[in-house]
Design a protein around this motif. Structure first.
Motif, PDB file in Angstrom:
ATOM      1  N   LEU A  76      51.135  24.366 -34.719  1.00 53.83           N
ATOM      2  CA  LEU A  76      51.353  24.622 -36.146  1.00 53.83           C
ATOM      3  C   LEU A  76      51.303  26.121 -36.408  1.00 53.83           C
ATOM      4  O   LEU A  76      50.735  26.889 -35.633  1.00 53.83           O
ATOM      5  N   PHE A  77      51.882  26.552 -37.522  1.00 50.48           N
ATOM      6  CA  PHE A  77      52.019  27.976 -37.812  1.00 50.48           C
ATOM      7  C   PHE A  77      50.662  28.676 -37.909  1.00 50.48           C
ATOM      8  O   PHE A  77      50.507  29.796 -37.419  1.00 50.48           O
ATOM      9  N   ALA A  78      49.684  28.031 -38.533  1.00 53.27           N
ATOM     10  CA  ALA A  78      48.425  28.709 -38.837  1.00 53.27           C
ATOM     11  C   ALA A  78      47.692  29.193 -37.597  1.00 53.27           C
ATOM     12  O   ALA A  78      46.998  30.209 -37.639  1.00 53.27           O
ATOM     13  N   ALA A  79      47.820  28.462 -36.473  1.00 50.57           N
ATOM     14  CA  ALA A  79      47.118  28.853 -35.248  1.00 50.57           C
ATOM     15  C   ALA A  79      47.965  29.726 -34.334  1.00 50.57           C
ATOM     16  O   ALA A  79      47.457  30.249 -33.336  1.00 50.57           O
ATOM     17  N   SER A  80      49.236  29.898 -34.669  1.00 46.62           N
ATOM     18  CA  SER A  80      50.158  30.559 -33.735  1.00 46.62           C
ATOM     19  C   SER A  80      50.012  32.070 -33.697  1.00 46.62           C
ATOM     20  O   SER A  80      50.541  32.726 -32.794  1.00 46.62           O
ATOM     21  N   HIS A  81      49.292  32.664 -34.658  1.00 41.89           N
ATOM     22  CA  HIS A  81      49.132  34.113 -34.694  1.00 41.89           C
ATOM     23  C   HIS A  81      47.751  34.563 -34.236  1.00 41.89           C
ATOM     24  O   HIS A  81      47.474  35.755 -34.198  1.00 41.89           O
ATOM     25  N   SER A  82      46.887  33.590 -33.907  1.00 38.73           N
ATOM     26  CA  SER A  82      45.510  33.968 -33.572  1.00 38.73           C
ATOM     27  C   SER A  82      45.015  33.215 -32.352  1.00 38.73           C
ATOM     28  O   SER A  82      44.925  33.778 -31.257  1.00 38.73           O
ATOM     29  N   ILE A  83      44.710  31.946 -32.503  1.00 36.84           N
ATOM     30  CA  ILE A  83      44.095  31.181 -31.424  1.00 36.84           C
ATOM     31  C   ILE A  83      45.021  31.038 -30.220  1.00 36.84           C
ATOM     32  O   ILE A  83      44.620  31.281 -29.076  1.00 36.84           O
ATOM     33  N   VAL A  84      46.266  30.643 -30.466  1.00 40.88           N
ATOM     34  CA  VAL A  84      47.176  30.352 -29.351  1.00 40.88           C
ATOM     35  C   VAL A  84      47.488  31.599 -28.514  1.00 40.88           C
ATOM     36  O   VAL A  84      47.444  31.528 -27.276  1.00 40.88           O
TER      37      VAL A  84
END
Length: 229
Positions: A36-44
Motif C-alpha cells: 500500500l502507498f502509506a508504507a512504500s516511502h518508509s518501511i518498505v
C-alpha cells in the motif's frame, strides 16, 4: 553403451530434483512485493535495504498499489507477499497483523494549532481539512470520531493517497490525519506533527499466498519488514 545413456538420464533427473529443491527452499533469486502507498516511502525501502545486505544478488520487484489490488496480486500468486490496510477482503490469502498505530495530526508549519501538544476533534472544527476519499475506511474512521465529538472541519481537498495529503499540508492548504508510517517517509521540516486524541487506529496486514510455502527469500524479507517497522 545403453548403461551410459541410462546413467546420464538419471543424472539429469537428479539435477532437476536438486534444482526444484533449491527453488523450493531459497526461491528463484527474485522476490515480488506489493505494498500500500502509506508504507512504500518508509518501511518498505528500509526492509529492502536490510534484505539486500543478506541477499545482494537477489532481485526485488516492488509494486505500490491500493490495498485491494495488493490483495488480488498476492491471492493470485503473482506476488510473493504484500502489505495492505486491514479493512479488505482477505479471502484466498494468509494474513497476519503487521502494524497497528494511532494516526497523527499533520499541520502546516506556523499553523495556529501547532503550539498545542495534543489535537482533539473540536480543534479541527471549521478548520481547512484535507480528507481521504469517502470510500476509504480510514476516512470513515476519522469521520466517525469527528462526528461523535460534533466537529465539522471545512473540507477543502479529497485525495486517495497519504503522500499527496501530506504534500498539500506542506503547501499550506490545510490539515490532515495520517499514519505514522506514511509521515515517516516525508520531510518533517515542512510539516508539524501532533498527537491526536481520541486515537484513530491505522492497521496494516501482511499478506501471503494461501497455496505456497514460504521460501527462504520470503522468510528473510518478512524478517526485514519486521526489523524496519
Amino acid at each position: 553403451m545403453l548403461y551410459d545413456e541410462v546413467k546420464a538420464a538419471f543424472l539429469g533427473v537428479d539435477a532437476i530434483r536438486a534444482a526444484a529443491a533449491r527453488i523450493r527452499d531459497h526461491g528463484s533469486g527474485e522476490i515480488r512485493v506489493a505494498s500500500l502507498f502509506a508504507a512504500s516511502h518508509s518501511i518498505v525501502p528500509k526492509a529492502v535495504a536490510i534484505f539486500r545486505r543478506k541477499h545482494p544478488n537477489a532481485r526485488v520487484t516492488l509494486l505500490v498499489l491500493p490495498s485491494r489490488d495488493v490483495r488480488d496480486l498476492v491471492a493470485s500468486g503473482q506476488f510473493d507477499l504484500g502489505l495492505a490496510a486491514d479493512l479488505i477482503d482477505t479471502t484466498g490469502v494468509i494474513h497476519e497483523s503487521f502494524l497497528a498505530r494511532d494516526a497523527l495530526c499533520v499541520l502546516p508549519i506556523g499553523h495556529e494549532l501547532a503550539s498545542k501538544k495534543v489535537i482533539v476533534p473540536m480543534d479541527l472544527h471549521d478548520v481547512p481539512f484535507i480528507a481521504y476519499l469517502p470510500e476509504d475506511r480510514f476516512r470513515q474512521r476519522i469521520d466517525a470520531v469527528l462526528t461523535t465529538a460534533g466537529a465539522v472541519p471545512r473540507l477543502v481537498v479529497e485525495t486517495a493517497l497519504a503522500p499527496t495529503a501530506l504534500a498539500l499540508v506542506a503547501a499550506g492548504v490545510g490539515v490532515t490525519l495520517a499514519s505514522p508510517h506514511a509521515i515517516a517517509g516525508f520531510d518533517r521540516s515542512k510539516i508539524a506533527v501532533k498527537q491526536f486524541r481520541p486515537g484513530v487506529e491505522v492497521r496494516v496486514l501482511l499478506l501471503l499466498p494461501s497455496d505456497r510455502p514460504k521460501s527462504l527469500l520470503v522468510r528473510d524479507f518478512i524478517d526485514a519488514l519486521m526489523a524496519a517497522r
